[in-house]
Design a protein around this motif. Sequence first.
Motif, PDB file in Angstrom:
ATOM      1  N   VAL A  24       0.814  -1.275  -0.208  1.00 28.33           N
ATOM      2  CA  VAL A  24      -0.063  -0.063   0.148  1.00 28.33           C
ATOM      3  C   VAL A  24       0.852   1.292  -0.023  1.00 28.33           C
ATOM      4  CG1 VAL A  24      -1.691   1.202   1.333  1.00 28.33           C
ATOM      5  CG2 VAL A  24      -1.958  -1.339   1.191  1.00 28.33           C
ATOM      6  N   ARG A  25       1.815   1.139   0.909  1.00 32.72           N
ATOM      7  CA  ARG A  25       2.963   2.479   0.797  1.00 32.72           C
ATOM      8  C   ARG A  25       3.330   2.660  -0.556  1.00 32.72           C
ATOM      9  NH1 ARG A  25       5.537   4.803   4.687  1.00 32.72           N
ATOM     10  NH2 ARG A  25       4.861   3.440   6.226  1.00 32.72           N
ATOM     11  N   LEU A  32       1.941  10.100  -4.710  1.00 31.77           N
ATOM     12  CA  LEU A  32       2.719  11.250  -4.298  1.00 31.77           C
ATOM     13  C   LEU A  32       3.499  11.836  -5.446  1.00 31.77           C
ATOM     14  CD1 LEU A  32       3.335  10.180  -0.551  1.00 31.77           C
ATOM     15  CD2 LEU A  32       1.735  12.008  -1.351  1.00 31.77           C
ATOM     16  N   GLU A  33       4.635  11.011  -6.057  1.00 27.47           N
ATOM     17  CA  GLU A  33       5.395  11.484  -6.728  1.00 27.47           C
ATOM     18  C   GLU A  33       4.628  12.072  -7.930  1.00 27.47           C
ATOM     19  OE1 GLU A  33       7.891   7.672  -7.634  1.00 27.47           O
ATOM     20  OE2 GLU A  33       9.205   8.315  -5.959  1.00 27.47           O
ATOM     21  N   GLU A 127      -7.406  11.729   0.705  1.00 26.78           N
ATOM     22  CA  GLU A 127      -8.220  10.566  -0.116  1.00 26.78           C
ATOM     23  C   GLU A 127      -7.602  10.372  -1.445  1.00 26.78           C
ATOM     24  OE1 GLU A 127     -10.290   9.022   1.731  1.00 26.78           O
ATOM     25  OE2 GLU A 127     -10.048  10.344   3.585  1.00 26.78           O
ATOM     26  N   GLU A 128      -7.406  11.468  -2.312  1.00 28.04           N
ATOM     27  CA  GLU A 128      -6.989  11.126  -3.701  1.00 28.04           C
ATOM     28  C   GLU A 128      -5.523  10.660  -3.757  1.00 28.04           C
ATOM     29  OE1 GLU A 128      -8.218  14.017  -2.268  1.00 28.04           O
ATOM     30  OE2 GLU A 128     -10.078  13.927  -3.353  1.00 28.04           O
ATOM     31  N   LEU A 129      -4.817  11.097  -2.918  1.00 34.30           N
ATOM     32  CA  LEU A 129      -3.277  10.661  -2.658  1.00 34.30           C
ATOM     33  C   LEU A 129      -2.968   9.345  -2.421  1.00 34.30           C
ATOM     34  CD1 LEU A 129      -1.649  14.166  -1.335  1.00 34.30           C
ATOM     35  CD2 LEU A 129      -1.732  13.251  -3.887  1.00 34.30           C
ATOM     36  N   ALA A 130      -3.775   8.849  -1.305  1.00 36.26           N
ATOM     37  CA  ALA A 130      -3.251   7.718  -0.897  1.00 36.26           C
ATOM     38  C   ALA A 130      -3.882   6.422  -1.493  1.00 36.26           C
ATOM     39  CB  ALA A 130      -3.993   7.358   0.662  1.00 36.26           C
ATOM     40  N   ALA A 131      -3.291   5.576  -1.774  1.00 42.57           N
ATOM     41  CA  ALA A 131      -3.686   4.292  -2.309  1.00 42.57           C
ATOM     42  C   ALA A 131      -4.772   3.754  -1.346  1.00 42.57           C
ATOM     43  CB  ALA A 131      -2.574   3.265  -2.609  1.00 42.57           C
TER      44      ALA A 131
END
Length: 408
Positions: A24-25, A32-33, A127-131
């Motif tokens: 997930v990370r 993020l990149e 919410e948009e950035l995290a998997a």
Amino acid sequence: MSTESTGQDEFERFADESGDDAAVRAATVARLERAMGTLGTAAVARMESKLSWFRRMSAEDRSWVGLVAQSGMAAFVDWFKNPARGRPAITVEVFGTAPRELTRSVTLQQTVEMIQVVIDVVEAQVEELAAPGGEQQLREAVLRYTREVAFSSARIYARAAEARGAWDARLEALIVDALLHGDREEGLQTWGSALGWSRTPVIAIAGGLGGQNGEGALDDIRTAARRAGHDVLAGLQGERVVVVLGVNERFDEATAPMTAAEPLAGMFGPGPVVVGPAVSDLQSANRSVRSAVSGLRSALAWPDAPRPVLSEDLLPERVLDGDSVARRHLVDEVYVPLSAAGSPLLDTLSVYLEHASSLEATARMLFVHPNTVRYRLSRIADLTGHVPSDGRGAFVLRMAVALGRLEG
């Protein structure tokens, strides 16, 4: 357990993840990149819309702030990608991109506001950035990272404040030394401006250290003076403390020297505390400083002097100590007015002092009524400010008359 070790434990727990969490990370890092440039731009845009002081900054400073924001984003993504690295090196990775001068353009309070804006921008897009399934993981990482940014900001500004304080103390000592010795006077206004000097009139206070810690005593005096609204310079010369005050405009100019000095007198060591005359500006303050220091040297000859005492009240002692300025002042302020008023006053004063301040003896020697003597003595007091029948006044008058006759 120290705060530092507790924080390190948190980062170690943060890095200890299962395989699913690591996947997930990795997915979150990829997102993020891709969004890193957009986040930095959004943070700067939010600063421009929310922070009025940011809009007033120069274009160069705004560009540096934007670069710091971008560096912060990049450093966060790199750290989030490798949680096993432990604590992020915020000072090097983020603030290392900005020049040291930026700490003079941006205050610590403004830095805190900027950090808050960046946090808001990132948190609004978690919410948009995290998997999927990584929202809490990213949110916790942002909180940990921004805490480190806040600590690093505080350390940077603390070091800058320490350096500024040390520089200010050295500059204060240089100004006090220049005022005392009369050199480099052309730079005084510039030096004073560097310290934010703006108050007039200006007075000097000199006293002993009396075994106190020098820096501690100076800090106490500075704090008390600034609390009263004065500009202040303070310097230590061996066991002697010299303070120069730009007096708060609320103080009456006629009584400003003693009114401003009295609350500070108790912070000096035992012994005399001498206050120089008020002057118009910092460039003229050498007269007040020299008078105060001269009075401090000679005050031992008047054990019953009040504390604090005006340097002008120590003129006879300063003359005995070889102060030519005090000699000139005593002649001009006491002998010359008496001489200009005519021989009856000078003759009456001389006879009165020679005959142990006796009205009757003076009247007999001058062949006048005692009331005439009283009248002349009151005129002498009005002209000079010193009462012939007072022990201290008689001493000052006797010294002035003797000096005036020597010059005549």
